[in-house]
Design a protein around this motif. Structure first.
Motif, PDB file in Angstrom:
ATOM      1  N   GLU A   7       0.795  -1.268   0.139  1.00  0.00           N
ATOM      2  CA  GLU A   7      -0.191  -0.110   0.067  1.00  0.00           C
ATOM      3  C   GLU A   7       0.854   1.211  -0.058  1.00  0.00           C
ATOM      4  OE1 GLU A   7      -3.257   0.113   2.824  1.00  0.00           O
ATOM      5  OE2 GLU A   7      -2.888   2.196   3.112  1.00  0.00           O
ATOM      6  N   LYS A   8       1.970   1.271   0.670  1.00  0.00           N
ATOM      7  CA  LYS A   8       2.785   2.353   0.791  1.00  0.00           C
ATOM      8  C   LYS A   8       3.599   2.482  -0.443  1.00  0.00           C
ATOM      9  CE  LYS A   8       6.511   4.448   3.497  1.00  0.00           C
ATOM     10  NZ  LYS A   8       7.842   4.046   4.509  1.00  0.00           N
ATOM     11  N   LEU A  10       2.562   1.698  -3.376  1.00  0.00           N
ATOM     12  CA  LEU A  10       1.241   1.992  -4.261  1.00  0.00           C
ATOM     13  C   LEU A  10       0.922   3.619  -4.276  1.00  0.00           C
ATOM     14  CD1 LEU A  10      -0.970  -1.285  -4.613  1.00  0.00           C
ATOM     15  CD2 LEU A  10       0.718  -0.452  -6.297  1.00  0.00           C
ATOM     16  N   LEU A  11       0.845   3.863  -2.838  1.00  0.00           N
ATOM     17  CA  LEU A  11       0.406   5.440  -2.619  1.00  0.00           C
ATOM     18  C   LEU A  11       1.555   6.188  -3.169  1.00  0.00           C
ATOM     19  CD1 LEU A  11      -1.190   5.150   0.585  1.00  0.00           C
ATOM     20  CD2 LEU A  11      -2.225   5.861  -1.310  1.00  0.00           C
ATOM     21  N   GLU A  12       2.879   5.774  -3.240  1.00  0.00           N
ATOM     22  CA  GLU A  12       4.000   6.603  -3.706  1.00  0.00           C
ATOM     23  C   GLU A  12       3.847   7.003  -5.239  1.00  0.00           C
ATOM     24  OE1 GLU A  12       8.727   7.145  -3.008  1.00  0.00           O
ATOM     25  OE2 GLU A  12       7.165   6.792  -1.375  1.00  0.00           O
ATOM     26  N   ASP A  13       3.641   5.721  -6.000  1.00  0.00           N
ATOM     27  CA  ASP A  13       3.597   5.501  -7.258  1.00  0.00           C
ATOM     28  C   ASP A  13       2.957   4.456  -7.887  1.00  0.00           C
ATOM     29  OD1 ASP A  13       3.925   5.837 -10.003  1.00  0.00           O
ATOM     30  OD2 ASP A  13       5.989   5.968 -10.164  1.00  0.00           O
ATOM     31  N   ALA A  14       1.694   4.445  -8.329  1.00  0.00           N
ATOM     32  CA  ALA A  14       1.064   3.335  -8.557  1.00  0.00           C
ATOM     33  C   ALA A  14       1.652   2.470  -9.602  1.00  0.00           C
ATOM     34  CB  ALA A  14      -0.495   3.631  -8.964  1.00  0.00           C
ATOM     35  N   PRO A  31      -7.817  -7.068  -1.916  1.00  0.00           N
ATOM     36  CA  PRO A  31      -7.896  -5.434  -1.494  1.00  0.00           C
ATOM     37  C   PRO A  31      -6.826  -4.600  -2.294  1.00  0.00           C
ATOM     38  CG  PRO A  31      -8.377  -6.907   0.373  1.00  0.00           C
ATOM     39  CD  PRO A  31      -7.874  -8.100  -0.634  1.00  0.00           C
ATOM     40  N   LEU A  35      -7.017  -1.457  -4.660  1.00  0.00           N
ATOM     41  CA  LEU A  35      -6.254  -0.308  -4.418  1.00  0.00           C
ATOM     42  C   LEU A  35      -5.446   0.023  -5.638  1.00  0.00           C
ATOM     43  CD1 LEU A  35      -5.388   1.873  -2.191  1.00  0.00           C
ATOM     44  CD2 LEU A  35      -3.483   0.341  -1.720  1.00  0.00           C
TER      45      LEU A  35
ATOM     46  N   TYR B 167       8.615  14.568  -6.552  1.00  0.00           N
ATOM     47  CA  TYR B 167       8.373  14.917  -4.943  1.00  0.00           C
ATOM     48  C   TYR B 167       9.170  15.900  -4.501  1.00  0.00           C
ATOM     49  CZ  TYR B 167       5.117  10.909  -4.176  1.00  0.00           C
ATOM     50  OH  TYR B 167       4.169   9.847  -4.334  1.00  0.00           O
ATOM     51  N   HIS B 186      -0.055  11.240  -0.468  1.00  0.00           N
ATOM     52  CA  HIS B 186      -0.612  10.090   0.086  1.00  0.00           C
ATOM     53  C   HIS B 186      -1.993   9.978   0.712  1.00  0.00           C
ATOM     54  CE1 HIS B 186       3.661   7.698   0.381  1.00  0.00           C
ATOM     55  NE2 HIS B 186       3.222   8.437  -0.603  1.00  0.00           N
ATOM     56  N   LYS B 189      -4.578  11.125  -1.857  1.00  0.00           N
ATOM     57  CA  LYS B 189      -5.003   9.971  -2.850  1.00  0.00           C
ATOM     58  C   LYS B 189      -5.924   9.056  -2.078  1.00  0.00           C
ATOM     59  CE  LYS B 189      -0.654   9.384  -5.637  1.00  0.00           C
ATOM     60  NZ  LYS B 189       0.351   8.829  -5.668  1.00  0.00           N
ATOM     61  N   ARG B 193      -9.933   8.504  -3.223  1.00  0.00           N
ATOM     62  CA  ARG B 193     -10.436   7.161  -3.338  1.00  0.00           C
ATOM     63  C   ARG B 193     -11.440   7.162  -2.387  1.00  0.00           C
ATOM     64  NH1 ARG B 193      -8.143   2.627  -0.040  1.00  0.00           N
ATOM     65  NH2 ARG B 193      -8.949   0.712  -1.129  1.00  0.00           N
TER      66      ARG B 193
END
Lengths: 180, 201
Positions: A7-8, A10-14, A31, A35, B167, B186, B189, B193
């Protein structure tokens, strides 16, 4: 690789979802796959937000024109409008207090009505400059912004030109008329 | 010659080289800088204030400030960082001016209604009928969701994702730390979502 780590990342760069270790995790984790899909959609669409019409034709020419001569901004016209209101108000007050034809109020009111005398080159008549293309188009109103710590801000539209006329009523009383 | 054509003829010059050339009196170098960034800046400001004509005006104002203060430019930052920072400040001033006057974006008003809608979510497991939304409609929904974000999340998100700044550049434009930029983006996003959870993008 666990879900928190994925998750971390992906949040930075999917787009990292395409890399082998993460792709393997996504294949087995619903899940995280959801995301990944949502973040990818948001990032892909957001790129399109940066696009648009872009600058119009003549953009840079206008910049150079603006660096040479800048028109007065609205904020600069506000003090002028307030000054006009003050002069008009002072003329009124003086008229009521004094009622003298030759009072400074009459001169002040004339000053309000009088067009400013503009300089012109020698040998040319003012009429030579009456080309409509170059006539300014005065706005009938200017905006005056008032600030109050408790009530917030208000924008008042006030007339940019005020005329003060003095005269007498049929009964002989002094009359002052303010018009715009 | 148009600004775009001038920018093309200076394509091998870096931004800093163009600033130096301009400071030595080459006005074409300045025009090349304008050509290089004019579309990006107009679109960026327009994304923030939703008024194209005003966005053009503010982008021009940003370049005028560059034109007048180029001698103060410090090469330790990228030129893009500097010009984006000026544009961001101008856009924020405009947003604050509107807020003071009690004027709201239509987008923000719509966002309020969307928030109210979200207090009464209707469970619906059927396939979303908006699956086939056109790209422009999906973009409008995303834009609306972005507009409803708090400013501290909205600005870094737009700079990073819509303007494609790194960034690091985003942190320099906004003068906040790299870690703060990352956490805010973050968070943005995650909020987006949530806001778009009922909408298939």
């Amino acid at each position: 690789m666990n879900c928190n780590k994925v998750e971390k990342l992906l949040l930075e760069d999917a787009s990292v979802g395409g890399r082998a270790p993460i792709r393997e995790h996504l294949a087995d984790c619903s899940p995280c796959r959801t995301l990944y899909q949502q973040l990818s959609d948001i990032e892909d669409l957001s790129v399109s937000l940066g696009g648009g019409k872009g600058a119009p034709q003549g953009f840079s020419t206008q910049i150079f024109a603006r660096t040479v001569a800048r028109p007065p901004s609205r904020h600069r016209t506000a003090p002028a409008a307030l000054a006009l209101l003050f002069v008009a108000g002072a003329a009124n007050l003086w008229t009521y207090l004094a009622g003298d034809e030759a009072s400074p109020a009459a001169e002040a009111s004339q000053a309000v009505q009088q067009e400013p005398e503009l300089p012109r080159p020698a040998g040319l008549r003012w009429e030579d400059f009456q080309d409509r293309r170059f006539e300014p188009r005065p706005s009938p109103f200017v905006e005056v912004e008032l600030h109050s710590p408790s009530q917030g801000s208000y924008v008042l539209q006030v007339p940019s030109r005020i005329q003060v006329q003095r005269g007498h009523s049929a009964q002989g009383a002094d009359v002052t008329r303010v018009s715009y | 010659m148009s600004s775009a054509a001038i920018a093309q003829s200076f394509v091998s010059f870096g931004d800093n080289a163009l600033v130096s050339a301009y400071l030595e009196g080459d006005e074409l170098a300045f025009e090349a800088l304008v050509g290089r960034y004019q579309d990006k800046l107009v679109n960026y400001i327009n994304t923030l204030i939703h008024d194209y004509d005003l966005a053009v005006d503010l982008a021009q104002e940003a370049f005028i400030r560059v034109y007048r203060n180029a001698d103060r430019y410090e090469g330790k930052y990228q030129f893009s960082t500097w010009v984006y920072r000026i544009a961001t400040n101008l856009a924020i001033d405009e947003i604050r001016r509107r807020e003071r006057k009690g004027r709201f974006f239509l987008y923000n008003v719509m966002a309020v209604f969307q928030k109210e809608d979200k207090e009464f979510p209707l469970p619906d497991t059927r396939e979303c009928p908006e699956r086939s939304l056109g790209r422009s409609e999906r973009l409008a929904k995303l834009q609306s969701a972005i507009d409803s974000l708090p400013e501290k999340y909205r600005l870094p998100f737009i700079l990073k994702e819509a303007q494609d700044l790194s960034y690091d550049e985003t942190s320099k434009v906004l003068k906040i730390s790299l870690g703060t930029v990352k956490s805010r983006i973050h968070r943005a996003k995650m909020l987006l979502r949530e806001k778009l959870s009922g909408i298939a993008l």
